[in-house]
Design a protein around this motif. Structure first.
Motif, PDB file in Angstrom:
ATOM      1  N   GLY A  31       0.806  -1.216   0.000  1.00  0.00           N
ATOM      2  CA  GLY A  31       0.000   0.000   0.000  1.00  0.00           C
ATOM      3  C   GLY A  31       0.837   1.263   0.000  1.00  0.00           C
ATOM      4  O   GLY A  31       0.311   2.353  -0.231  1.00  0.00           O
ATOM      5  N   ARG A  32       2.154   1.128   0.211  1.00  0.00           N
ATOM      6  CA  ARG A  32       3.022   2.308   0.276  1.00  0.00           C
ATOM      7  C   ARG A  32       3.717   2.605  -1.054  1.00  0.00           C
ATOM      8  O   ARG A  32       4.389   3.624  -1.174  1.00  0.00           O
ATOM      9  CB  ARG A  32       4.078   2.113   1.368  1.00  0.00           C
ATOM     10  N   GLY A  33       3.578   1.704  -2.039  1.00  0.00           N
ATOM     11  CA  GLY A  33       4.223   1.966  -3.320  1.00  0.00           C
ATOM     12  C   GLY A  33       4.547   0.681  -4.044  1.00  0.00           C
ATOM     13  O   GLY A  33       4.200  -0.417  -3.597  1.00  0.00           O
ATOM     14  N   PRO A  34       5.235   0.785  -5.189  1.00  0.00           N
ATOM     15  CA  PRO A  34       5.546  -0.404  -5.993  1.00  0.00           C
ATOM     16  C   PRO A  34       6.316  -1.455  -5.204  1.00  0.00           C
ATOM     17  O   PRO A  34       7.173  -1.140  -4.385  1.00  0.00           O
ATOM     18  CB  PRO A  34       6.396   0.172  -7.138  1.00  0.00           C
ATOM     19  N   GLY A  35       5.997  -2.717  -5.492  1.00  0.00           N
ATOM     20  CA  GLY A  35       6.670  -3.820  -4.820  1.00  0.00           C
ATOM     21  C   GLY A  35       6.045  -5.138  -5.219  1.00  0.00           C
ATOM     22  O   GLY A  35       5.064  -5.184  -5.970  1.00  0.00           O
ATOM     23  N   VAL A  54       1.759 -11.040  -5.343  1.00  0.00           N
ATOM     24  CA  VAL A  54       0.904  -9.859  -5.248  1.00  0.00           C
ATOM     25  C   VAL A  54       1.796  -8.669  -5.588  1.00  0.00           C
ATOM     26  O   VAL A  54       2.874  -8.506  -4.998  1.00  0.00           O
ATOM     27  CB  VAL A  54       0.287  -9.709  -3.850  1.00  0.00           C
ATOM     28  N   VAL A  55       1.378  -7.871  -6.557  1.00  0.00           N
ATOM     29  CA  VAL A  55       2.254  -6.865  -7.159  1.00  0.00           C
ATOM     30  C   VAL A  55       1.582  -5.499  -7.156  1.00  0.00           C
ATOM     31  O   VAL A  55       0.419  -5.364  -7.567  1.00  0.00           O
ATOM     32  CB  VAL A  55       2.593  -7.246  -8.620  1.00  0.00           C
ATOM     33  N   ASN A  56       2.312  -4.500  -6.709  1.00  0.00           N
ATOM     34  CA  ASN A  56       1.924  -3.106  -6.931  1.00  0.00           C
ATOM     35  C   ASN A  56       2.848  -2.560  -8.007  1.00  0.00           C
ATOM     36  O   ASN A  56       4.051  -2.372  -7.759  1.00  0.00           O
ATOM     37  CB  ASN A  56       2.048  -2.296  -5.638  1.00  0.00           C
ATOM     38  N   THR A  57       2.334  -2.341  -9.208  1.00  0.00           N
ATOM     39  CA  THR A  57       3.164  -1.861 -10.311  1.00  0.00           C
ATOM     40  C   THR A  57       3.422  -0.364 -10.239  1.00  0.00           C
ATOM     41  O   THR A  57       4.226   0.163 -11.000  1.00  0.00           O
ATOM     42  CB  THR A  57       2.492  -2.161 -11.662  1.00  0.00           C
ATOM     43  N   GLY A  58       2.741   0.314  -9.360  1.00  0.00           N
ATOM     44  CA  GLY A  58       2.774   1.776  -9.318  1.00  0.00           C
ATOM     45  C   GLY A  58       1.529   2.372  -9.939  1.00  0.00           C
ATOM     46  O   GLY A  58       1.179   3.519  -9.645  1.00  0.00           O
ATOM     47  N   GLN A  59       0.867   1.591 -10.796  1.00  0.00           N
ATOM     48  CA  GLN A  59      -0.379   2.022 -11.413  1.00  0.00           C
ATOM     49  C   GLN A  59      -1.569   1.166 -10.982  1.00  0.00           C
ATOM     50  O   GLN A  59      -2.703   1.635 -10.938  1.00  0.00           O
ATOM     51  CB  GLN A  59      -0.297   1.976 -12.949  1.00  0.00           C
ATOM     52  N   GLU A  60      -1.305  -0.117 -10.697  1.00  0.00           N
ATOM     53  CA  GLU A  60      -2.402  -0.999 -10.306  1.00  0.00           C
ATOM     54  C   GLU A  60      -1.877  -2.130  -9.430  1.00  0.00           C
ATOM     55  O   GLU A  60      -0.676  -2.393  -9.360  1.00  0.00           O
ATOM     56  CB  GLU A  60      -3.118  -1.561 -11.536  1.00  0.00           C
ATOM     57  N   LEU A  61      -2.823  -2.797  -8.774  1.00  0.00           N
ATOM     58  CA  LEU A  61      -2.528  -3.922  -7.911  1.00  0.00           C
ATOM     59  C   LEU A  61      -2.905  -5.198  -8.662  1.00  0.00           C
ATOM     60  O   LEU A  61      -4.008  -5.304  -9.213  1.00  0.00           O
ATOM     61  CB  LEU A  61      -3.334  -3.811  -6.617  1.00  0.00           C
ATOM     62  N   LEU A  62      -1.962  -6.167  -8.689  1.00  0.00           N
ATOM     63  CA  LEU A  62      -2.155  -7.385  -9.471  1.00  0.00           C
ATOM     64  C   LEU A  62      -1.928  -8.626  -8.627  1.00  0.00           C
ATOM     65  O   LEU A  62      -1.146  -8.608  -7.670  1.00  0.00           O
ATOM     66  CB  LEU A  62      -1.162  -7.443 -10.636  1.00  0.00           C
ATOM     67  N   ILE A  63      -2.586  -9.713  -9.026  1.00  0.00           N
ATOM     68  CA  ILE A  63      -2.190 -11.049  -8.612  1.00  0.00           C
ATOM     69  C   ILE A  63      -1.639 -11.742  -9.850  1.00  0.00           C
ATOM     70  O   ILE A  63      -2.283 -11.794 -10.893  1.00  0.00           O
ATOM     71  CB  ILE A  63      -3.372 -11.851  -8.038  1.00  0.00           C
ATOM     72  N   ASP A  64      -0.417 -12.262  -9.739  1.00  0.00           N
ATOM     73  CA  ASP A  64       0.288 -12.943 -10.822  1.00  0.00           C
ATOM     74  C   ASP A  64       0.362 -14.417 -10.427  1.00  0.00           C
ATOM     75  O   ASP A  64       1.081 -14.781  -9.514  1.00  0.00           O
ATOM     76  CB  ASP A  64       1.677 -12.303 -10.963  1.00  0.00           C
ATOM     77  N   LEU A  65      -0.395 -15.269 -11.133  1.00  0.00           N
ATOM     78  CA  LEU A  65      -0.491 -16.666 -10.722  1.00  0.00           C
ATOM     79  C   LEU A  65      -0.515 -17.611 -11.912  1.00  0.00           C
ATOM     80  O   LEU A  65      -0.804 -17.192 -13.040  1.00  0.00           O
ATOM     81  CB  LEU A  65      -1.716 -16.893  -9.838  1.00  0.00           C
ATOM     82  N   PRO A  66      -0.203 -18.888 -11.694  1.00  0.00           N
ATOM     83  CA  PRO A  66      -0.223 -19.854 -12.796  1.00  0.00           C
ATOM     84  C   PRO A  66      -1.621 -19.989 -13.379  1.00  0.00           C
ATOM     85  O   PRO A  66      -2.612 -20.065 -12.642  1.00  0.00           O
ATOM     86  CB  PRO A  66       0.237 -21.157 -12.133  1.00  0.00           C
ATOM     87  N   ASP A  67      -1.701 -20.046 -14.688  1.00  0.00           N
ATOM     88  CA  ASP A  67      -2.998 -20.138 -15.346  1.00  0.00           C
ATOM     89  C   ASP A  67      -3.756 -21.384 -14.911  1.00  0.00           C
ATOM     90  O   ASP A  67      -4.986 -21.361 -14.786  1.00  0.00           O
ATOM     91  CB  ASP A  67      -2.805 -20.141 -16.866  1.00  0.00           C
ATOM     92  N   GLN A  68      -3.051 -22.478 -14.637  1.00  0.00           N
ATOM     93  CA  GLN A  68      -3.713 -23.738 -14.336  1.00  0.00           C
ATOM     94  C   GLN A  68      -4.511 -23.707 -13.039  1.00  0.00           C
ATOM     95  O   GLN A  68      -5.422 -24.525 -12.835  1.00  0.00           O
ATOM     96  CB  GLN A  68      -2.698 -24.881 -14.285  1.00  0.00           C
ATOM     97  N   ILE A  69      -4.190 -22.785 -12.125  1.00  0.00           N
ATOM     98  CA  ILE A  69      -4.936 -22.696 -10.875  1.00  0.00           C
ATOM     99  C   ILE A  69      -5.705 -21.383 -10.759  1.00  0.00           C
ATOM    100  O   ILE A  69      -6.311 -21.109  -9.729  1.00  0.00           O
ATOM    101  CB  ILE A  69      -4.006 -22.849  -9.656  1.00  0.00           C
TER     102      ILE A  69
END
Length: 250
Positions: A31-35, A54-69
């Motif tokens: 919540g404090r910035g990119p990471g 779990v990713v903060n790109t600086g523009q949005e919050l993402l979950i990056d996970l394997p497609d199979q799950i």
């Protein structure tokens, strides 16, 4: 093998607090910035369901996970959402990774320095990194190979070493079992690197000479392999199919 990934955007004022109450790691610093934070989602019995960044790109919050799950994980998160103000949507970004020269805006893979960087942008790229060799060398489990939903305990898969669990954060699903394994028991089995003569499919049982099972074979590369093994059976004569398994030298 390149693992297909899916990116999901998280939006809403409760996004990070919502995840904080579910996953094994502390995501509130995002919540404090990119990471980037590596974490897992567990069953109430403490068994692995999914691992992701779990990713903060600086523009949005993402979950990056394997497609199979991804579908099962999104369904689980939706069930837990209740009245939390958080929305999930497919991301238009692509994830790239590499171990060579990093483009601007990359984030280091938090699991191990040898795993290089991850980048979230318009296009997907991969360098010539031998990811299987890196994972075997550094004992990095992979979804669906060493990490089996409803079966794996994350401490046996090395999540503490991979910076995927925080024992100081508050409660999360499966936290009680994970904390008990950390503080009240000695692990009797776990994921280790072994020497392999021959080959066998991942998931092949590793057997002692008398037929008793000692563990399960995982990823293989360059005469070595990952194996989930009982520590008290490491020095026995072990086989996986037609392959011979031995304790790897340090």
């Amino acid at each position: 093998m390149t693992m297909t990934r899916r990116l999901i955007t998280l939006d809403g004022p409760d996004a990070l607090p919502f995840l904080q109450g579910l996953v094994t790691n502390d995501v509130l610093p995002l919540g404090r910035g990119p990471g980037i934070v590596y974490a897992a989602l567990l069953t109430p019995q403490g068994k692995y369901l999914a691992d992701f960044f779990v990713v903060n790109t600086g523009q949005e919050l993402l979950i990056d996970l394997p497609d199979q799950i991804a579908d099962a994980t999104l369904k689980r998160l939706t069930l837990y959402r209740l009245r939390a103000k958080v929305q999930f949507a497919p991301s238009t970004l692509a994830v790239s990774r590499g171990t060579g020269a990093a483009p601007d805006g990359t984030l280091p893979d938090p699991r191990h320095p040898a795993l290089g960087w991850r980048h979230y942008g318009a296009a997907h790229t991969e360098d010539n990194t031998d990811w299987a060799a890196l994972r075997v060398a550094h004992v990095i489990p992979e979804t669906g190979i060493e990490l089996i939903p409803d079966d794996t305990f994350i401490l046996e898969a090395g999540f503490e070493t991979l910076h995927g669990v925080d024992f100081r954060k508050g409660c999360y699903v499966g936290q009680e079992v994970t904390a008990r394994m950390k503080h009240k028991t000695d692990l009797r089995k776990g994921l280790i690197r072994v020497t392999i003569d021959g080959s066998a499919p991942p998931g092949t049982p590793i057997l002692m000479a008398d037929g008793r099972e000692a563990g399960r074979l995982g990823t293989q590369s360059g005469g070595h392999a990952l194996a989930h093994l009982r520590f008290d059976r490491l020095d026995a004569a072990l086989t996986a199919g037609t392959a011979t398994i031995r304790r790897a030298q340090p």
